[in-house]
Write an enzyme that holds these catalytic residues in place. Structure first.
Site, mmCIF file in Angstrom:
data_model
loop_
_atom_site.group_PDB
_atom_site.id
_atom_site.type_symbol
_atom_site.label_atom_id
_atom_site.label_comp_id
_atom_site.label_asym_id
_atom_site.label_seq_id
_atom_site.Cartn_x
_atom_site.Cartn_y
_atom_site.Cartn_z
ATOM 1 C CG ASP A 1 -2.646 4.149 -1.172
ATOM 2 O OD1 ASP A 1 -3.454 4.067 -2.298
ATOM 3 O OD2 ASP A 1 -3.025 3.281 -0.272
ATOM 4 C CG ASP B 1 -5.833 0.580 -0.464
ATOM 5 O OD1 ASP B 1 -5.162 1.562 -0.523
ATOM 6 O OD2 ASP B 1 -5.896 -0.598 0.333
ATOM 7 C CB SER C 1 -0.774 -0.037 1.418
ATOM 8 O OG SER C 1 -1.960 0.799 1.176
ATOM 9 C CG ASP D 1 -2.748 -0.669 -2.509
ATOM 10 O OD1 ASP D 1 -2.917 0.464 -1.963
ATOM 11 O OD2 ASP D 1 -3.461 -1.571 -1.884
#
Length: 444
Positions: A240, A244, A101, A242
């Site tokens: 960020d 999400d 992340s 990833d």
């Protein structure tokens, strides 16, 4: 034994704590728990963010799954919410995302989704941990029973089409700067926003495996703030590694955090009649200003523990339509089973287009109270909450604040830390009360 799963999967230094050997064990255990032998060939989806170690760990996870007789669809580099969506889309028994992340490049992680793209409950994670410690003794598949691997050239297209369906109308006339954090959003986020009609300026969108989250993205927003002003853009979006999560910047360069984003979306959904029971789900870390703004808008706020999976649990339990975190994880169950920063940004821009209002105007529905957060190292975080001296100090702070502020003590999920948070109308008061309480906590 220390719990392997943290707030969001298994995470640690790649090839340090998180080795290929461990990744293989996690994958085999996940297959045992989530894809038990059924007589039918079962499927898993595996994706990753661009960090270099993801290649190594994805290979280990794929080996563990196929060694368990599970076929693998390798979707390559895509956002975490895309892997969750594709797990459901392909009818897979489980999905695995290799990502840490917003963490720096040396770290990595393994996030696991159950069938339907749903995050795992604590008890399922516990079963996987037990399966790692006590692997079953059944004979491993051989010959034609070993799992097979195939690529998925249509994976990104499927996700792009899915997210695009969430927007009604067009973003024509809007200019957005998107900071992709040299991460998983780099290819798909600019494409999605442009397809919706926006003029897109993409920055930090050249991942090389080493530069993910490096001075950019949602944890380092200086570049985005400057770029929005320089380009005269209507807003900026920060993802960020990833993708999400999503934070935003208005046309003046001011940051719009996850609480303000939730406020913007909640008010819009209430107006359209799509906010189930006029209720928003937030976490205990959301600013008191969000609670005040929602109360004034006729919207109830339900609180969950920190972590988007706990938000998801509350959303599912009540059938609610919107929830999220101050950090920018926003969950809209109608369109996804987990936080989706790309979807969130698209809906925020849609709200701007529908109302013909600036992001600053929309976000002004909420006034953020000064918030001070201090991390206190302790020898036993579990003992702090029940310590009489701490309880007395918390009660005293609450008496001082009355209904004009808030105090929260939260043990860290991974370290011997207690997070002391105080909100108050005046920043100096918030700082003084937080420091006094942190001092008392540190003495336990």
């Amino acid at each position: 034994m220390t719990r392997l799963f943290g707030t969001d999967g298994v995470r640690g230094l790649a090839n340090g704590l998180l080795t290929p050997e461990l990744a293989l064990k996690v994958a085999k255990a996940a297959a045992e728990v989530l894809a038990p032998p059924s007589g039918n060939r079962l499927l898993a989806v595996v994706g990753r963010d661009p960090r270099a170690s993801g290649e190594m760990l994805a290979a280990a996870v794929t080996a563990g799954l196929t060694a368990s007789g599970v076929d693998v669809v390798d979707v390559g580099v895509l956002p975490t919410p895309a892997v969750a969506f594709l797990t459901a889309e392909y009818g897979a028994a489980l999905g695995v995302m290799i990502s840490a992340s917003h963490n720096p490049m040396p770290d990595n992680g393994i996030k696991i989704f159950a069938a339907g793209g749903r995050k795992l409950d604590d008890d399922v994670e516990d079963r996987i941990e037990f399966a790692i410690a006590e692997p079953r003794l059944a004979q491993s598949p051989t010959g034609a029973d070993i799992g097979r691997v195939r690529q998925a050239p249509d994976a990104a297209d499927r996700y792009v089409a899915h997210v695009g369906k969430a927007l009604t109308g067009s973003l024509d006339g809007l200019t957005v700067v998107v900071d992709c954090a040299h991460g998983a959003a780099s290819a798909v986020a600019p494409r999605i926003y442009a397809a919706a009609g926006a003029t897109v300026v993409a920055i930090n969108a050249q991942p090389d495996g080493l530069n993910i989250n490096d001075g950019c993205g949602s944890t380092h927003m200086d570049d985005l703030q400057k770029s929005v002003v320089e380009h005269g853009a209507d807003l900026g979006i920060a993802h960020d590694g990833d993708a999400d999560r999503c934070l935003a910047v208005d046309a003046t360069g001011a940051i719009v955090d996850g609480d303000a984003i939730m406020a913007v979306l909640a008010v819009g959904m209430k107006e359209s009649g799509s906010l189930v029971e006029d209720t928003l789900v937030a976490t205990v870390m959301s600013n008191l200003g969000l609670h005040i703004a929602m109360r004034e808008a006729g919207i109830s706020v339900r609180t969950a523990a920190v972590g988007d999976r706990y938000v998801l649990e509350e959303l599912r339990a009540g059938g609610f339509a919107l929830g999220g975190e101050q950090s920018g994880h926003v969950v809209i169950p109608e369109f996804g089973t987990t936080g989706d920063g790309v979807l969130t940004a698209l809906l925020v821009m849609g709200r701007m287009a529908t109302t013909s209002k600036s992001l600053a105007d929309l976000a002004s529905v909420m006034t953020t109270l000064p918030q001070v957060l201090i991390n206190v190292k302790v020898s036993d975080k579990s003992a702090v909450a029940s310590a009489p001296s701490v309880l007395e100090s918390v009660a005293e702070v609450e008496r001082v604040l009355g209904d004009t502020g808030r105090v929260l003590l939260r043990p860290s999920g991974t370290e011997q830390l207690v997070r002391v948070m105080v909100e108050a109308e005046e920043p100096d008061l918030a700082r003084r009360l937080a420091e006094d309480l942190a001092s008392r906590v540190g003495q336990v």
